[in-house]
Motif scaffolding. Structure first.
Motif, PDB file in Angstrom:
ATOM      1  N   ALA A  39       0.844  -1.191   0.000  1.00 32.31           N
ATOM      2  CA  ALA A  39       0.000   0.000   0.000  1.00 32.31           C
ATOM      3  C   ALA A  39       0.884   1.248   0.000  1.00 32.31           C
ATOM      4  O   ALA A  39       1.990   1.246   0.544  1.00 32.31           O
ATOM      5  CB  ALA A  39      -0.910  -0.006   1.222  1.00 32.31           C
ATOM      6  N   PHE A  40       0.368   2.302  -0.632  1.00 32.31           N
ATOM      7  CA  PHE A  40       1.159   3.518  -0.803  1.00 32.31           C
ATOM      8  C   PHE A  40       0.316   4.724  -0.412  1.00 32.31           C
ATOM      9  O   PHE A  40      -0.846   4.843  -0.809  1.00 32.31           O
ATOM     10  CB  PHE A  40       1.607   3.643  -2.263  1.00 32.31           C
ATOM     11  N   ILE A  41       0.891   5.630   0.377  1.00 33.82           N
ATOM     12  CA  ILE A  41       0.204   6.834   0.833  1.00 33.82           C
ATOM     13  C   ILE A  41       0.903   8.063   0.252  1.00 33.82           C
ATOM     14  O   ILE A  41       2.134   8.178   0.332  1.00 33.82           O
ATOM     15  CB  ILE A  41       0.224   6.938   2.374  1.00 33.82           C
ATOM     16  N   ARG A  42       0.118   8.956  -0.337  1.00 27.50           N
ATOM     17  CA  ARG A  42       0.637  10.252  -0.776  1.00 27.50           C
ATOM     18  C   ARG A  42      -0.257  11.327  -0.173  1.00 27.50           C
ATOM     19  O   ARG A  42      -1.448  11.412  -0.482  1.00 27.50           O
ATOM     20  CB  ARG A  42       0.650  10.364  -2.293  1.00 27.50           C
ATOM     21  N   HIS A  43       0.301  12.125   0.722  1.00 31.44           N
ATOM     22  CA  HIS A  43      -0.454  13.155   1.438  1.00 31.44           C
ATOM     23  C   HIS A  43       0.168  14.510   1.127  1.00 31.44           C
ATOM     24  O   HIS A  43       1.377  14.701   1.298  1.00 31.44           O
ATOM     25  CB  HIS A  43      -0.409  12.873   2.945  1.00 31.44           C
ATOM     26  N   LYS A  44      -0.646  15.459   0.669  1.00 31.62           N
ATOM     27  CA  LYS A  44      -0.144  16.791   0.310  1.00 31.62           C
ATOM     28  C   LYS A  44      -0.744  17.846   1.230  1.00 31.62           C
ATOM     29  O   LYS A  44      -1.967  17.906   1.402  1.00 31.62           O
ATOM     30  CB  LYS A  44      -0.496  17.121  -1.141  1.00 31.62           C
ATOM     31  N   ILE A  54       4.068  14.202   1.528  1.00 34.27           N
ATOM     32  CA  ILE A  54       4.594  13.059   2.278  1.00 34.27           C
ATOM     33  C   ILE A  54       4.207  11.803   1.525  1.00 34.27           C
ATOM     34  O   ILE A  54       3.025  11.600   1.198  1.00 34.27           O
ATOM     35  CB  ILE A  54       4.020  13.006   3.710  1.00 34.27           C
ATOM     36  N   GLU A  55       5.172  10.963   1.210  1.00 38.39           N
ATOM     37  CA  GLU A  55       4.923   9.710   0.510  1.00 38.39           C
ATOM     38  C   GLU A  55       5.584   8.577   1.265  1.00 38.39           C
ATOM     39  O   GLU A  55       6.730   8.720   1.708  1.00 38.39           O
ATOM     40  CB  GLU A  55       5.481   9.758  -0.923  1.00 38.39           C
ATOM     41  N   ARG A  56       4.859   7.476   1.412  1.00 33.89           N
ATOM     42  CA  ARG A  56       5.468   6.318   2.061  1.00 33.89           C
ATOM     43  C   ARG A  56       4.665   5.063   1.756  1.00 33.89           C
ATOM     44  O   ARG A  56       3.458   5.105   1.494  1.00 33.89           O
ATOM     45  CB  ARG A  56       5.579   6.526   3.569  1.00 33.89           C
TER      46      ARG A  56
END
Length: 399
Positions: A39-44, A54-56
């Protein structure tokens, strides 16, 4: 007021936080591949200059875990926008299927939740996830009003002769078998933008939402009058993995030759479309295959564009004229070659594309039609989350 928008897919979660009535989000995020170890999270954070991203990667077992990650990022001491969940005053939820009951934004009550649940069989991949996110949001944001925005709602203005199938009456009356249409939130957003840009509230428009899922809608004076997706999102245009329109007799042929109904369903929804024709479902990968001389890719792109042109011709006839052709979503907004291929050989409809304009890119509405052309060709970035926020705010504060 703070309105949080949740747009949940079967294995993804998009969100944006708005301080309405401003149409500029404070932050946005995307969580992909939910249910996997990748799973991949991209928060702006859009309030900082420049915007902070933030990406992780993470292990996110389900949408509950995904929403927990979202809340953590929204309220983090260092980068958070809110101090507590109580600051969220409303949560707008994208719900894929609203059946015939819901024709607009709806405040979620126990009865509405039961209605969404009753529609699980019509949208088995999406409505259960949408329902789950509503329940999680009710617990996570107990002081917020929960609002449902249905993908099918925009198409409830279609006349009966457009939404009825030529099957026995009781199948409609008792089982609700009819054309519902989907991508309504996107079609509504871009058609309203187009009408405002044209300065013509009664504009005759054809809206093309081209992504992994694809649909085309005829819009007149802000109302949907016909759309390509039907009882399910399988009908209509050729899509990433869906077949689009197909002779129903093929289903019986496959079943009589050993396929189970579940296998046929999987075949048409997940193994067909561009995937079936090329082994690839991402248009960017298909373009690379075309450049490498792949003949299957060339044929697939021809089929994809040809099906769209057929619908444009049909809907221009339905509208009895056309003011603008609208391209939106991932392929529609970004694939200039497909726009050119679609618009070729449409001279009879006064559709003429300007290649030099078409090759430019922008985050704003742009006209890519030839100077003086009677029909405008507009590329309009869609924003379903903003449309959900607007409808939620208007429901709570009607003008």
């Amino acid at each position: 007021m703070y309105i949080l928008v949740i747009n949940a897919g079967s294995s993804s979660l998009k969100y944006q936080l708005f301080d309405m009535p401003s149409d500029k989000p404070l932050c946005s995020g995307l969580i992909e591949r939910i249910g996997t170890d990748e799973a991949f999270i991209r928060h702006k954070i859009l309030t900082s200059v420049p915007a902070q991203t933030i990406e992780r990667k993470a292990t996110i077992a389900d949408h509950t875990a995904g929403l927990q990650q979202m809340v953590y990022l929204l309220s983090d001491a260092q980068i958070g926008i809110i101090h507590s969940a109580d600051e969220i005053q409303a949560v707008g939820h994208r719900v894929v299927h609203g059946g015939e009951r819901f024709a607009g934004a709806t405040l979620i009550t126990p009865a509405v939740k039961e209605a969404i649940k009753a529609l699980f069989p019509l949208a088995p991949l999406h409505n259960p996830v949408n329902y789950k996110c509503i329940e999680i949001a009710e617990k996570t944001f107990p002081n917020a009003r929960q609002i449902a925005i249905f993908d099918t709602a925009f198409h409830q203005t279609m006349p009966a002769y457009a939404f009825r199938y030529a099957i026995p009456e009781e199948l409609y009356a008792e089982d609700g078998i009819r054309v519902y249409g989907f991508h309504g939130t996107s079609h509504k957003y871009v058609s309203e933008k187009a009408s405002a840009w044209l300065g013509k509230p009664d504009a005759k428009l054809i809206s093309l939402h081209l992504g992994n899922g694809c649909s085309i809608t005829a819009v007149q004076a802000g109302k949907s009058i016909d759309t390509s997706m039907g009882f399910s999102p399988l009908a209509g245009l050729v899509m990433g993995t869906r077949s689009g329109d197909i002779d129903p007799a093929i289903i019986f042929h496959l079943v009589s030759n050993g396929y189970s109904p579940d296998e046929v369903n999987d075949l048409l929804n997940k193994q067909s479309g561009m995937q079936g024709l090329t082994g690839l479902n991402d248009m960017r990968d298909i373009r690379k295959a075309l450049e490498a001389g792949n003949r299957a890719a060339a044929l697939a792109l021809d089929i994809y564009a040809y099906r769209i042109r057929k619908y444009i011709g049909a809907y221009a006839a339905v509208l009895n004229g056309l003011d603008a052709l609208l391209f939106t979503a991932g392929v529609g907004e970004n694939d200039s070659a497909m726009r050119e291929q679609v618009c070729s050989s449409l001279d009879v409809l006064n559709i003429h594309l300007d290649s030099s304009k078409n090759s430019t890119s922008s985050s704003e509405i742009r006209d890519v039609s030839r100077a003086g052309a009677a029909v405008k060709i507009l590329v309009i970035p869609t924003n379903e989350e903003l449309e959900i926020a607007i409808q939620s705010f208007e429901l709570l504060f009607p003008s």
